[in-house]
Structures are given as C-alpha cells and as structure tokens.
Design an enzyme around this catalytic site. Sequence first.
Site, PDB file in Angstrom:
ATOM      1  N   ARG A  75       0.815  -1.235   0.000  1.00  0.00           N
ATOM      2  CA  ARG A  75       0.000   0.000   0.000  1.00  0.00           C
ATOM      3  C   ARG A  75       0.840   1.272   0.000  1.00  0.00           C
ATOM      4  NH1 ARG A  75      -2.865  -3.452   3.584  1.00  0.00           N
ATOM      5  NH2 ARG A  75      -4.841  -4.159   2.675  1.00  0.00           N
ATOM      6  N   LYS A 117       1.413  11.155 -10.582  1.00  0.00           N
ATOM      7  CA  LYS A 117       0.538  10.267 -11.343  1.00  0.00           C
ATOM      8  C   LYS A 117       1.308   9.004 -11.713  1.00  0.00           C
ATOM      9  CE  LYS A 117      -3.042  12.929 -13.745  1.00  0.00           C
ATOM     10  NZ  LYS A 117      -3.551  13.326 -15.078  1.00  0.00           N
ATOM     11  N   GLU A 138       5.758  17.887 -24.982  1.00  0.00           N
ATOM     12  CA  GLU A 138       5.302  18.305 -23.660  1.00  0.00           C
ATOM     13  C   GLU A 138       5.858  19.676 -23.276  1.00  0.00           C
ATOM     14  OE1 GLU A 138       3.059  17.030 -21.799  1.00  0.00           O
ATOM     15  OE2 GLU A 138       2.782  15.015 -22.608  1.00  0.00           O
ATOM     16  N   LYS A 143       4.733  22.462 -14.248  1.00  0.00           N
ATOM     17  CA  LYS A 143       4.118  21.240 -13.717  1.00  0.00           C
ATOM     18  C   LYS A 143       4.056  21.297 -12.188  1.00  0.00           C
ATOM     19  CE  LYS A 143       2.562  16.941 -14.325  1.00  0.00           C
ATOM     20  NZ  LYS A 143       3.358  15.787 -14.747  1.00  0.00           N
ATOM     21  N   GLU A 168      -6.209  16.257  -9.635  1.00  0.00           N
ATOM     22  CA  GLU A 168      -6.882  16.651 -10.870  1.00  0.00           C
ATOM     23  C   GLU A 168      -8.368  16.921 -10.663  1.00  0.00           C
ATOM     24  OE1 GLU A 168      -7.273  15.115 -15.462  1.00  0.00           O
ATOM     25  OE2 GLU A 168      -5.575  14.399 -14.298  1.00  0.00           O
ATOM     26  N   ARG A 226      -5.452  21.126 -12.580  1.00  0.00           N
ATOM     27  CA  ARG A 226      -4.541  20.152 -13.192  1.00  0.00           C
ATOM     28  C   ARG A 226      -5.042  19.660 -14.548  1.00  0.00           C
ATOM     29  NH1 ARG A 226      -1.116  15.544  -9.935  1.00  0.00           N
ATOM     30  NH2 ARG A 226      -0.028  14.675 -11.732  1.00  0.00           N
ATOM     31  N   ASN A 263      -3.848  18.337 -19.656  1.00  0.00           N
ATOM     32  CA  ASN A 263      -4.354  17.406 -20.663  1.00  0.00           C
ATOM     33  C   ASN A 263      -4.459  18.037 -22.048  1.00  0.00           C
ATOM     34  OD1 ASN A 263      -4.708  15.234 -18.851  1.00  0.00           O
ATOM     35  ND2 ASN A 263      -6.654  16.083 -18.159  1.00  0.00           N
ATOM     36  N   HIS A 271      -3.979  15.901 -25.074  1.00  0.00           N
ATOM     37  CA  HIS A 271      -3.859  14.508 -24.640  1.00  0.00           C
ATOM     38  C   HIS A 271      -5.089  13.655 -24.911  1.00  0.00           C
ATOM     39  CE1 HIS A 271      -0.216  15.944 -22.851  1.00  0.00           C
ATOM     40  NE2 HIS A 271       0.045  14.779 -22.296  1.00  0.00           N
ATOM     41  N   HIS A 300      -3.958  10.436 -26.668  1.00  0.00           N
ATOM     42  CA  HIS A 300      -4.047   9.097 -26.084  1.00  0.00           C
ATOM     43  C   HIS A 300      -4.829   8.153 -26.984  1.00  0.00           C
ATOM     44  CE1 HIS A 300      -3.198  10.337 -21.616  1.00  0.00           C
ATOM     45  NE2 HIS A 300      -2.133  10.382 -22.388  1.00  0.00           N
ATOM     46  N   HIS A 348       4.716   8.871 -27.504  1.00  0.00           N
ATOM     47  CA  HIS A 348       3.729   9.718 -26.835  1.00  0.00           C
ATOM     48  C   HIS A 348       3.778  11.150 -27.353  1.00  0.00           C
ATOM     49  CE1 HIS A 348       1.299  11.373 -23.565  1.00  0.00           C
ATOM     50  NE2 HIS A 348       2.262  12.255 -23.340  1.00  0.00           N
TER      51      HIS A 348
END
Length: 362
Positions: A123, A145, A187, A229, A239, A243, A247, A250, A254, A266
């Site tokens: 965990r 993330k 990016e 960032k 998010e 945040r 995206n 993206h 994606h 990417h």
Amino acid sequence: MTEKRTVTTIPVTSPQGDYDVTIGRDIYSGIPDALADDVQKVLIVHPPAMGARAAALRESLADRYQVLLAEVPDAENAKRVEVAAFCWQILGQADFARSDAIIGFGGGAITDLAGFVAATWLRGVSLIQLPTSVLGMVDASVGGKTGINTNEGKNLVGVFHAPTAVFADLEVLDTLPRNEILTGFAEIVKAGFIYYPEILDIIESDVAAATDPTTPEFRRVIELSIDMKARVVGEDFREAGLREILNYGHTLGHAIEHAERYQWRHGAAVAVGMMFAAELSRLAGRLGDDAVDRTRRILDSLDLPTEYPVGRWNTLLATMQRDKKTRSGMLRFIVLDDIGKPSVLTAPETALLFAAYQEIGS
C-alpha cells in the site's frame, strides 16, 4: 554556449509530502540524502537501454543498501499488469518492507510503472524518480501520477503516489537520439501554450539551440516546463480542477496511441492532439487564426506530426469516449482562449469535433 554546471531545485507541494525536483548534471550522488535513514533495500526499475547505467548506479549505492535491478520492456510495453506483477514478484522474494524504496530509472513509461509498483506494494513504499528522457523530466516523473495501460485504453489503471525526490540529470540526455529529444519536446511545447509563452519564444528564436541538451536555452525550457508542472500539481494534486489543463492535446493524443497499439511515441501523438485542440479552439470561436498557425509552425520546426488519417475518426472518437477524462458520459477538451490561457470545452457537438479533425486530416 554550453550550460554551466549548476544545480536548480524546484519544490513541489503534495498532500502526501513535499519534495524537490533537482536539475543539473552528475547529480545522482544526492540520492542517498533523499532516502530515509531506515531504508535497507532498493529496487531499481529500468529498461534494457539503461542496463549499464543502472548497474553503475547499483554499484554506487551498494555500500549502503541491498540493491536489486528489475529490467523491464521499453516504452509503453512496460506499462502492462504482467510487468507490474514481475516487479511485485521481485519485491516479494526479496522481502521488501514498507520502509524500503523503489527507483524509477528511465523514460516516462518507466517512471509511470515504477510509481505504480511503489504505490501498490504494501500500500505504498518510498519512490525516487530518475527520468532519462525529455518527456520523463518535464512531465511523467513530476506530480505523482502513476499508471498502467489496459486493452481498453491508456492509463486507465493508476494511483496518485508522490515521489520523495526527482533527479533530472541532463547529462543522460546528451546521448539520446535526435528524434527522442524532439518527441519529448511536445510536452515542452504544451507548457508553452498553456502556461509559459516564453518557451515558445525560445524555440522560435533558435530551434537548434533550444533542442541541444548542452545549451542554456535547452536547460531554460526544461526548467520552465518543470516549474509549470510543479505549480499546477501543487495546487491540484488529484486533478479536481486546475490540473486538467495539463491534458491539452492529450485526449486525442491518447486515442491515437491506442489506435497505433502504442507504436507511436507519446510526444508524436500529443503533437497531433495539440494541433487538433488548436483547431477545435478556433472553430469554437475561442482562438485566432494566428495562434493556430503558430502552433503548426512550431510543431513543424520540431519535426513533430500535425496530421492523422481522416478515415480513423470513428475509432478515435470511440476511444476518447472511454477516456478517463470523460465525466458523466460527456467529453471534455482543454482548449485555448489565447496562448497561455487554457480553458475547458465540455460536451462539444460531434459535428464540431469532426470539423476540427478534418482540419488535421491527411
């Protein structure tokens, strides 16, 4: 002009614990200081291309820790549950405790995987990220993330898990192939369009200097991107609001990666996604023609793609509708009201989306 051997530290605020992103050259000697005093075992997760460097890093840490290596596939092939299970097996067989640590040593996909493994083992164990690509440095390794892919889409399984430190050693970029540098710049360009227009000015002024890892210009755009960032995720770790602007480009990007079975890099997919988002912004009446033209011109200067086959639209739309950014069945796109002024476009008409897609169709 070669950039000076200085170290820059950018703090990142996180509800799971604040941490620093250290930027410089030959900075891995600081790793032990970032590990807790009770750490006894360290697992370094790395791709095949980083095997020699990972072995050298193990040697440098071996006098203080029991260090194991987990070599995993490169790029998106690493982000599979089978690969995560391989890492869990290593951790279990080595009796890794909650007080031990994992190091992600590779590009963005590797840091995503390493973060996911660290978040899920017992965990949550400590994580240090050592990004070795432009993409990894400015995006994937910062913000907490983590995730893996499924057959249905990218990053659909993941956990927010902040690292205890990030070391962006620019020296590892010196030997990267030119195309790897440029795809990572997608990016950086994104950061310029949504937050720091200075980045765009630097690229337009001298694209060769901006993309050369040894120059002050390169370091400046790296630092600005990381700072952006850090500021955004510091205000919105999970998010829930701000945040979302990260995206930009993206949602379609994606979907393209998924359609191409992750054979596209990417950055290339996000470049097409940004071009689509710019056209969508224009057709929605939010962005002027000059800004759209500037988007295409900058991406072209970096040899990044701005088109995708028209006939793939239905497949891409179906994938986007399963995207984790969709809420209550409604698609959400980050668009621009102006350069440096992102906003959300919720539930746009399918006809509007298709019209924007035709603008980038090949």
